[in-house]
Scaffold this motif. Structure first.
Motif, PDB file in Angstrom:
ATOM      1  N   THR A 185      37.506   5.950 -16.914  1.00 36.11           N
ATOM      2  CA  THR A 185      37.290   4.771 -17.755  1.00 36.11           C
ATOM      3  C   THR A 185      38.623   4.100 -18.039  1.00 36.11           C
ATOM      4  O   THR A 185      39.676   4.746 -18.113  1.00 36.11           O
ATOM      5  CB  THR A 185      36.618   5.135 -19.089  1.00 36.11           C
ATOM      6  N   SER A 231      28.557   0.075 -24.046  1.00 37.66           N
ATOM      7  CA  SER A 231      29.545   1.061 -23.624  1.00 37.66           C
ATOM      8  C   SER A 231      28.942   1.907 -22.523  1.00 37.66           C
ATOM      9  O   SER A 231      27.721   2.009 -22.380  1.00 37.66           O
ATOM     10  CB  SER A 231      29.969   1.950 -24.797  1.00 37.66           C
ATOM     11  N   THR A 285      25.072   9.923 -17.037  1.00 42.76           N
ATOM     12  CA  THR A 285      25.973   9.015 -17.754  1.00 42.76           C
ATOM     13  C   THR A 285      25.444   8.781 -19.160  1.00 42.76           C
ATOM     14  O   THR A 285      24.255   8.957 -19.430  1.00 42.76           O
ATOM     15  CB  THR A 285      26.091   7.648 -17.046  1.00 42.76           C
ATOM     16  N   ARG A 338      25.200   5.738 -21.956  1.00 47.73           N
ATOM     17  CA  ARG A 338      25.306   4.282 -22.009  1.00 47.73           C
ATOM     18  C   ARG A 338      24.697   3.756 -23.302  1.00 47.73           C
ATOM     19  O   ARG A 338      23.658   4.238 -23.757  1.00 47.73           O
ATOM     20  CB  ARG A 338      24.574   3.680 -20.808  1.00 47.73           C
ATOM     21  N   VAL A 344      34.171   1.510 -16.238  1.00 48.07           N
ATOM     22  CA  VAL A 344      34.304   2.654 -15.338  1.00 48.07           C
ATOM     23  C   VAL A 344      34.700   2.182 -13.943  1.00 48.07           C
ATOM     24  O   VAL A 344      34.097   1.249 -13.392  1.00 48.07           O
ATOM     25  CB  VAL A 344      32.993   3.464 -15.267  1.00 48.07           C
ATOM     26  N   SER A 357      29.945   5.606 -19.971  1.00 48.23           N
ATOM     27  CA  SER A 357      30.851   6.715 -19.708  1.00 48.23           C
ATOM     28  C   SER A 357      31.058   6.886 -18.211  1.00 48.23           C
ATOM     29  O   SER A 357      30.279   6.388 -17.393  1.00 48.23           O
ATOM     30  CB  SER A 357      30.294   8.013 -20.289  1.00 48.23           C
ATOM     31  N   GLY A 384      40.819   7.059 -19.325  1.00 46.99           N
ATOM     32  CA  GLY A 384      40.095   8.219 -19.833  1.00 46.99           C
ATOM     33  C   GLY A 384      40.161   9.391 -18.876  1.00 46.99           C
ATOM     34  O   GLY A 384      40.849   9.369 -17.853  1.00 46.99           O
TER      35      GLY A 384
END
Length: 637
Positions: A347, A72, A85, A87, A357, A74, A334
Motif C-alpha cells: 500500500t 479504503s 482483502t 475494503r 494498493v 488493503s 505499507g
C-alpha cells in the motif's frame, strides 16, 4: 472567568521516597462513585453548552465525513488461488473482509448498533477456514471465532482472552497456534482444551513458515524482545534464539528454507542477516545497515526490503542490490505481501492520497496500480522543516498547508513521541479539513519515536523522557520564529502517549500555546502503573517503585505540575468510556486540576464518548476537536 463544576480538593499528601506528593483529586479515579458520576454529568453539560456555540462544528463534521468517504483497501493476502482483502467502500462505517471480491465477513450485520469491529483475521493455508477476532464498543477484548469460507458458517469459537492475538495455522487447516490470556497455545478445531506451549505471560508474536515446519515466537521485553524457534517436525520444545539481549529482532523462515533475521543487535539502525533454521543462533550479514526497515519479502529470485518510503530489490542469494521499486511518491509504504511467486503487493499513502494498493512484478520489474480507493480529496502542499533541540539534536517537522498560502495562520502541532512509533505521511481527513479551512497542520518527529530507528526511540524513554517534551516545544518555537504561526494561533494535539506529550508541553510552556486537545492522555505519571495497561509500560517510562524513576516521573508528571494562578491555554480532554489502555481517570484528574488552577479566560473542558474505545471517536469527535481548536485560534468559520 468561566465557572466550572464543583470538585472537592482533598488534603491528601503522601510521602513517596521522601517526597511529599499531593493528590487532591484521587476520588476522581473511581468512575462508579456517585460524586464522580455527578461531576461527569456536570462536565458533559458544560461541554455541550460550549459545543452548541461553535459555528463551524456542523460544517466541519460534514467536510470530515466527505473527506473520510474515500474508502479504503488493503494489500491482498493469498492462500492458494484465493485472495483475501479488507475494503471499506464509500458510505460504509466499518471495513468488510472479502474473498475473491465476494463479501465474507461484515461486522455491521453482527451488531446493528455498529459497535462491533473486526480486530484481526488469518486464513488457513488452503484458504478454506478463517480465524477472526471481534470486539465490541472499542474495549479491545477480542473474541476469536473460526469460519468455514465455503459455507460462511462458524465452525469453532468463541474463544475469549485473545486481545489482538496473532494466529499461525498449521498446514492441515485443522489447528493453529495463537495467544490466549497472554500465553502461547495450540488449538485444535472443536477441541475445548488447548495445549499450552509457553505459559509465561507476555506480548507475543507468532509466525509459521510456508511449509508449516518452523514456528517463530517473539516476546516483547521492554525495548527489546526474546525469540524462540520451534521445529514442528519434531516434538522438541522451542529453542531459545535470543534471550536477555538488548535488541529488537524479527525472524522468518523463507520459502527458500533460509532463516532471515532483521535485528538491531550491534547496529541500532538495523541490519538484515541470514542463517540456517537448524542452527538458528548463527547469523551472517546479508545487507548493510541503512534506514529503519519496515518489511521484507522473499520472492522466487529476489528479496524485497522495505523502509518507510522505499522498497529495494536484492539478489536472493547474495543480497546485492539490483534496483528500486517504482513508487508513486515520497509518502509511506505499507507491509509487503506475496503470492509465493514473483509478485508482491504494497500500500502507498501520503498526505493527500488515500491508501492505494500497487503490485510489483519481479519478472518484468514493473509496478502497476492494483486497487484504488474511491472518492475525492483536496489539494495541499507539503514542506519539510528542520530545527535544533536544546541539546543539539536535529529535529524534523512535516508541514501541510494550502498551496501558495503565506503568513502566520492558525496551526495544529501534532506529536506522539513514544514506543518507537513512526509518524510517516498518511492520509488524514482530520488534517485536510483543517488545511482546507485555511489552517496549517504540522507533525513533529520527536525523540521517543522510531523515525530514525531504535536509537531515536531509546533517546526518549525512561530518564530521557524530558527530551521528548523539549523537542516538541522546540518545534513550536520554530514555527513561531519562522512566521508560520503565533502563540495566539498555535494549538497542540495528541492522543494516548501523544496526550501526555501535549499535557507536558502546556504545563511547562503554557504561554506558548492558545489551545490544546488531549485525547486519552496519561497525566498522573506517579500512579500510571496502577490502571489500564500501565504496568506493561514500565520499560518506556520507568516505575514509581524505583526512587530514581519516581523522581523523574514526578518532575514532568502534568497533573503534579499544574500551578494556581497560571494562564493556561484552552484545553479539551477527550476520553472514551470503553478505553482499556489508558484509564480516563487521567483526564478527569487533570481536567479538575486545570479548572481549579487556571487564571485564563480560555475554557478547560472534558468530552466523554461512552461507547468507544481508546482514541476511536470517529467523525463526530474529529469535527468537535477541529471546531474547538478553530474557535480558540481564530480560524475563520
Amino acid at each position: 472567568m468561566q465557572t466550572y463544576p464543583c470538585a472537592e480538593r482533598l488534603p491528601l499528601v503522601e510521602q513517596v521516597h521522601g517526597c511529599a506528593v499531593a493528590d487532591p483529586y484521587r476520588w476522581l479515579e473511581d468512575s462508579s462513585a456517585a460524586a464522580t458520576v455527578r461531576w461527569l454529568g456536570d462536565q458533559d453539560d458544560l461541554w455541550l453548552e460550549y459545543a452548541g456555540s461553535l459555528s463551524s462544528r456542523f460544517r466541519l463534521r460534514t467536510r470530515v465525513r466527505e473527506l473520510s468517504n474515500v474508502g479504503s483497501v488493503s494489500a491482498p493476502v493469498w492462500r492458494g488461488e484465493r485472495c483475501f482483502t479488507v475494503r471499506r467502500d464509500v458510505g460504509q462505517q466499518h471495513p468488510v473482509l472479502y474473498v475473491d471480491d465476494t463479501p465474507l465477513l461484515d461486522p455491521t450485520p453482527l451488531d446493528p448498533t455498529c459497535l462491533t469491529t473486526l480486530d484481526g483475521w488469518q486464513p488457513s493455508p488452503d484458504g478454506s477456514k478463517l480465524a477472526f477476532q471481534v470486539s465490541r464498543g472499542g474495549d479491545e477484548h477480542s473474541v476469536l471465532h473460526v469460519l468455514d469460507v465455503d459455507t460462511g458458517q462458524l465452525v469453532d469459537g468463541p474463544l475469549d482472552g485473545c486481545r489482538y492475538s496473532p494466529i499461525a495455522w498449521l498446514p492441515d487447516g485443522k489447528s493453529f497456534f495463537y495467544v490466549r490470556f497472554r500465553q502461547i497455545r495450540r488449538h485444535h478445531l472443536g477441541d475445548p482444551d488447548d495445549t499450552t506451549i509457553l505459559a509465561g505471560e507476555a506480548t507475543y508474536g507468532l509466525e509459521i513458515s510456508a511449509d508449516g515446519r518452523w514456528l517463530t515466537i517473539s516476546a516483547v521485553r521492554g525495548t527489546a524482545n526474546d525469540l524462540w524457534l520451534a521445529d514442528l517436525s519434531t516434538n522438541d520444545s522451542p529453542i531459545p534464539v535470543q534471550q536477555g539481549v538488548d535488541a529488537t529482532t524479527v525472524m522468518t523462515v523463507g520459502r527458500d528454507g533460509r532463516l532471515y533475521v532483521v535485528t538491531t543487535r550491534d547496529v541500532p539502525a538495523g541490519r538484515v542477516c541470514v542463517g540456517n533454521p537448524r542452527d538458528p543462533t548463527v547469523w551472517h550479514d546479508y545487507l548493510e545497515p541503512g534506514a529503519p526497515l519496515t518489511g521484507l519479502a522473499v520472492l522466487d529470485e529476489v528479496v524485497l526490503v522495505g523502509t518507510a518510503g522505499e522498497i529495494s530489490v536484492h539478489d536472493r542469494l547474495t543480497g546485492r542490490q539490483l534496483g528500486i521499486v517504482d513508487v508513486p511518491g515520497t509518502g509511506s509504504i505499507g507491509s509487503l505481501s506475496t503470492d509465493n511467486g514473483a509478485r508482491a503487493w504494497f500500500t502507498y499513502t501520503d498526505s493527500v492520497t488515500p491508501p492505494t494498493v500497487y503490485c510489483y512484478d519481479a519478472e518484468t520489474g514493473r509496478t502497476t496500480l492494483w486497487s484504488q480507493a474511491s472518492g475525492t480529496t483536496t489539494e495541499a502542499e507539503t514542506h519539510s522543516l528542520s530545527c535544533t533541540s536544546p541539546d543539539g539534536t536535529e529535529l524534523e517537522l512535516s508541514v501541510i498547508a494550502q498551496p501558495g498560502a503565506h503568513g502566520p495562520r492558525p496551526t495544529i502541532l501534532y506529536g506522539y513521541g513514544g514506543f518507537g512509533q513512526t509518524l510517516t505521511p498518511t492520509y488524514s481527513a482530520f488534517a485536510l479539513a483543517w488545511v482546507e479551512a485555511g489552517g496549517v497542520f504540522v507533525t513533529a518527529h520527536v525523540r521517543g519515536g522510531g523515525e530514525r530507528g531504535d536509537a531515536s526511540h531509546r533517546a526518549g524513554i525512561l530518564l530521557n523522557k524530558q527530551k521528548v517534551f523539549d523537542d516538541f516545544i522546540t518545534g513550536a518555537e520554530h514555527l513561531v520564529a519562522q512566521g508560520w504561526t503565533t502563540p495566539d494561533q498555535l494549538a497542540l494535539c495528541g492522543e494516548s502517549n501523544g496526550g501526555l506529550l501535549v499535557a507536558a508541553a502546556i504545563t511547562q510552556r503554557p504561554e506558548l500555546f492558545a489551545a490544546a486537545v488531549c485525547s486519552a492522555p496519561l497525566t498522573d505519571m506517579v500512579r500510571y502503573e496502577l490502571s489500564g495497561l500501565g504496568e506493561r509500560w514500565v520499560p518506556e517510562f520507568g516505575s514509581a517503585k524505583d526512587p530514581d524513576d519516581f523522581r523523574n516521573l514526578l518532575s514532568y508528571s502534568p497533573y503534579h505540575r499544574v500551578a494556581e494562578g497560571v494562564k493556561y491555554p484552552a484545553v479539551l480532554f477527550t476520553v472514551f468510556g470503553n478505553d482499556t489502555r489508558v484509564d480516563p481517570l487521567h483526564a478527569r484528574k487533570m481536567c479538575a486540576a486545570l479548572q481549579h488552577a487556571t487564571d485564563s479566560d480560555r475554557p478547560v473542558l472534558l468530552r466523554l464518548q461512552a461507547n468507544a474505545g481508546h482514541a476511536t471517536g470517529g467523525i463526530s469527535l474529529a469535527a468537535d476537536m477541529l471546531a474547538f481548536l478553530a474557535d480558540q485560534t481564530g480560524l475563520a468559520s
